[in-house]
Write an enzyme that holds these catalytic residues in place. Sequence first.
Site, mmCIF file in Angstrom:
data_model
loop_
_atom_site.group_PDB
_atom_site.id
_atom_site.type_symbol
_atom_site.label_atom_id
_atom_site.label_comp_id
_atom_site.label_asym_id
_atom_site.label_seq_id
_atom_site.Cartn_x
_atom_site.Cartn_y
_atom_site.Cartn_z
ATOM 1 C CD GLU A 93 27.223 27.572 -3.184
ATOM 2 O OE1 GLU A 93 27.463 28.400 -2.293
ATOM 3 O OE2 GLU A 93 27.226 26.351 -2.987
ATOM 4 C CB CYS A 106 28.438 21.805 -10.554
ATOM 5 S SG CYS A 106 26.936 21.669 -9.582
ATOM 6 C CB CYS A 113 16.231 25.596 -3.586
ATOM 7 S SG CYS A 113 15.384 24.164 -4.305
ATOM 8 C CB CYS A 117 15.879 18.297 -0.212
ATOM 9 S SG CYS A 117 15.024 18.029 -1.762
ATOM 10 C CB CYS A 120 19.456 20.381 0.223
ATOM 11 S SG CYS A 120 20.161 21.422 -1.061
ATOM 12 C CB CYS A 334 23.781 22.041 -2.891
ATOM 13 S SG CYS A 334 23.848 20.738 -4.055
HETATM 14 N N1 SAH Z 1 17.191 20.469 -7.242
HETATM 15 C C1 SAH Z 1 17.926 19.529 -8.030
HETATM 16 C C2 SAH Z 1 19.383 19.877 -8.250
HETATM 17 C C3 SAH Z 1 20.189 20.431 -7.124
HETATM 18 S S1 SAH Z 1 20.774 19.383 -5.855
HETATM 19 C C4 SAH Z 1 17.788 18.140 -7.462
HETATM 20 O O1 SAH Z 1 17.160 17.981 -6.429
HETATM 21 O O2 SAH Z 1 18.242 17.196 -8.084
HETATM 22 C C5 SAH Z 1 21.925 18.286 -6.579
HETATM 23 C C6 SAH Z 1 22.000 16.958 -5.860
HETATM 24 O O3 SAH Z 1 22.690 17.049 -4.602
HETATM 25 C C7 SAH Z 1 20.644 16.379 -5.548
HETATM 26 O O4 SAH Z 1 20.648 14.994 -5.768
HETATM 27 C C8 SAH Z 1 20.508 16.691 -4.073
HETATM 28 O O5 SAH Z 1 19.550 15.900 -3.473
HETATM 29 C C9 SAH Z 1 21.915 16.455 -3.597
HETATM 30 N N2 SAH Z 1 22.253 17.057 -2.317
HETATM 31 C C10 SAH Z 1 21.851 18.228 -1.805
HETATM 32 N N3 SAH Z 1 22.392 18.444 -0.594
HETATM 33 C C11 SAH Z 1 23.166 17.390 -0.353
HETATM 34 C C12 SAH Z 1 24.002 17.021 0.745
HETATM 35 N N4 SAH Z 1 24.125 17.802 1.821
HETATM 36 N N5 SAH Z 1 24.668 15.846 0.654
HETATM 37 C C13 SAH Z 1 24.544 15.055 -0.448
HETATM 38 N N6 SAH Z 1 23.789 15.350 -1.490
HETATM 39 C C14 SAH Z 1 23.099 16.497 -1.451
#
Ligand code: SAH
Length: 345
Positions: A93, A106, A113, A117, A120, A334
């Site tokens: 996406e 974006c 992935c 995290c 996420c 994301c």
């Molecule tokens: N893997 C990379 C890029 C993808 S995530 C990274 O970790 O930076 C892009 C951003 O969105 C990252 O800062 C991630 O931690 C954040 N993110 C992911 N899921 C989220 C959520 N549910 N709420 C807020 N931020 C989120």
Amino acid sequence: MDKTDIKSMDFDELTEYVKGLGQPAFRAKQLYEWMHIKLAGSYDEMSNIPAALRDFLKENTDYTALETVRVQTSKEDGTSKYLFRLCDGNLIESVLMHYHHGNSVCISSQAGCRMGCRFCASTLGGLERSLSPSEMLDQIYRIQKSSGERVSNVVVMGSGEPFDNFDNLIKFEKLLTDENGLNISARNLTVSTCGLVPNIYRLADMQLQLTLAISLHAPNDEMRRRLMPIANKYSVAELIEACLYYICKTGRRVTFEYSLVSGENDSESCAMELADLVRGLNCHINLIPVNPIKERDFRQSELAAVNRFKSILEKKHINVTVRREMGRDIDGACGQLRKRYMENE
Ligand code: SAH
């Protein structure tokens, strides 16, 4: 053997390839223009390329053109979320956002992935595979073509960890910023990483002018480890050290992303610790009220907590903004749209 991924070739590589087929060099220019400026969806559109050559290319190359599965547009802010299907069936996406300074896309760097995290959605099903340079580019190409709007900024902040797909990311950067292609300035490209430290050094040494964003989310190791498994591998101190190196090498300001999770990382003492951590660094902190996902019980910080956190940083003279939430009504976070689609189909 895999076919040639023609859209991932830079201009010099394409010229070599075309010459190797016994074709004149100007064909490379024509092909490159069709792919990277006119954003052709297939060889059939390439009217000034001889039919025999087109047939040969159809047979012998892979022409990346993502299939648009769904587009959802927010009634609140016009943000559009695109769900694309790759040629092997994987789904990814991308998001188109309208800002006063231009249109920003974006993109995803991987299908799924493996960083894990906790908050996420992209990581819930693990990693399917990394994307090729052309698959990263084509997200932008399809969006620019179908929306009819020029894309001026690109952020690699969709699904996936770009530094876990480093070589393809660098090739993508080269193609995106090529003056014979979309010619987007490296300064208008932001790459976000959860902090794969060795690749921060590699990127710094390349001295590209792109904007580096680090997903920090916590001011110390203990708290960061609760949110992000990568924190078990690299300490916050090592991460900050790498950022310092990046800033020195490139002269660029680094962005720290900090998703605020209620009761986890949004206290006053966290804000103070964060301010101490980044003091003196040429940086900017972007606070993101966490987007709740249904598989986890994280709650978004209250508005009052967000404002308190922000004002503590401001008092310490740290550059800080709160990210405007866009596309909340269209699974903007994301991996949410992809996941929901896969669950329902
Ligand atoms: N893997 C990379 C890029 C993808 S995530 C990274 O970790 O930076 C892009 C951003 O969105 C990252 O800062 C991630 O931690 C954040 N993110 C992911 N899921 C989220 C959520 N549910 N709420 C807020 N931020 C989120």
